[in-house]
Design an enzyme around this catalytic site. Structure first.
Site, PDB file in Angstrom:
ATOM      1  CE  LYS A 114      -3.784   5.003  -1.474  1.00 23.25           C
ATOM      2  NZ  LYS A 114      -4.813   5.506  -2.418  1.00 23.25           N
ATOM      3  CE1 TYR A 158      -3.870   2.296   0.804  1.00 24.68           C
ATOM      4  CE2 TYR A 158      -2.504   3.110   2.598  1.00 24.68           C
ATOM      5  CZ  TYR A 158      -3.619   3.230   1.797  1.00 24.68           C
ATOM      6  OH  TYR A 158      -4.492   4.272   1.986  1.00 24.68           O
TER       7      TYR A 158
END
Length: 305
Positions: A171, A167
């Site tokens: 991001k 993640y």
């Protein structure tokens, strides 16, 4: 500038809009006069399954409030499906003016335990998905000489968090992609910005709570509703905004401008460096400016206001 209808007549695509932050952005876009494509595959937090209900429910909310909207259940993770998301806007409303790349899933686990599937699936939805939808919209934006993109990043990538290597990488990659889009599309009148949201949502609800510190962090997050993020997204989409290539964070009633990597200190040796000299001279000189191994909660440690 009409404060009440900042997106009047615009066609806005919001991915992952069946709930949470995406839903609130879609609802506010509709309230500000936009025609909204509500994209959501209706999957679980891990990206499993498919359900038309969440997207259709948000469309109904927008229409009951007097707005116009259409549901779409294509996955951002596949280029052809992302193309269909944009085609939904064109086919239904005749154009596309703005996109909000919000769709996301989680596969939280420690880096050394992460499977290929856990890595690939998160990158495909977040980073590839942002690219796929942005690229599908780009020709339309270029042809009309206007357009705005808002991408959701995270302090997990900007600062760091435990057990979120997939993640976090996705991001942080989104911020670099956004900057490239802003640079490449500037001459066509297209803007691209990122928001790192602090908000209690289905995705954030999966945070592991196994320490008092994590319990305190979750308690703070529960005070921050997705609706607090929507106003900044709407402004960044609007013609009234001339901002591009920036990274913002929203934390309850606070809005932050986030720094971007730049040199902060240098050392020089006219004769060049040997490994031993680097250890003896360069690193001691640079070490005062090192960043500690912090997680997001260490940096945003005060109570939301």
């Amino acid at each position: 500038m009409n404060e009440e209808k900042m997106l009047d007549g615009k066609v806005v695509v919001v991915t992952g809009a069946g709930g949470g932050i995406g839903r609130d952005i879609a609802l506010m876009a509709g309230a500000h006069g936009a025609h909204v494509v509500v994209n959501d595959i209706g999957a679980s937090l891990r990206g499993e399954g498919q359900d038309e209900g969440p997207a259709a429910s948000v469309v109904q909310e927008i229409e009951e409030a007097g707005g116009k909207a259409v549901a779409n259940t294509d996955s951002v993770s596949e280029p052809d499906a992302a193309q269909r998301i944009i085609e939904t806007a064109i086919d239904t409303f005749g154009r596309v003016d703005c996109i909000v790349n919000n769709a996301g899933i989680l596969r939280d686990t420690f880096f050394h335990k992460m499977t290929d599937e856990e890595w690939d699936s998160v990158l495909k939805v977040h980073l590839n998905g942002t690219f796929n939808v942005s690229r599908a919209a780009a020709p339309h934006f270029k042809a009309q000489g206007s357009g705005s993109m808002v991408h959701m990043t995270s302090t997990s990538g900007l600062i760091g968090n435990l057990a979120q290597g997939n993640y976090s990488a996705a991001k942080l990659g989104i911020t670099a992609l956004s900057k490239s889009i802003a640079l490449d599309m500037q001459r066509f009148g297209v803007r691209s910005n990122c928001i790192a949201p602090f908000a209690w949502s289905r995705m954030i609800s999966s945070i592991k709570v196994d320490t008092p510190e994590q319990e305190q962090r979750v308690a703070r997050l529960k005070q921050m509703t997705p609706a607090k993020v929507a106003p900044l997204a709407i402004y960044l989409l609007a013609d009234a905004c001339d901002t591009s290539g920036q990274i913002f964070a929203v934390r309850n009633n606070e809005i932050f401008l986030i720094s971007q990597p730049r040199p902060i200190r240098s050392v020089h040796n006219s004769e060049g460096w040997t490994p031993a000299q680097i250890g003896a001279q360069a690193i001691p000189a640079l070490k005062a400016s090192y960043y500690p191994l912090e997680v997001s909660a260490d940096v945003f440690s005060w109570d939301p206001v």
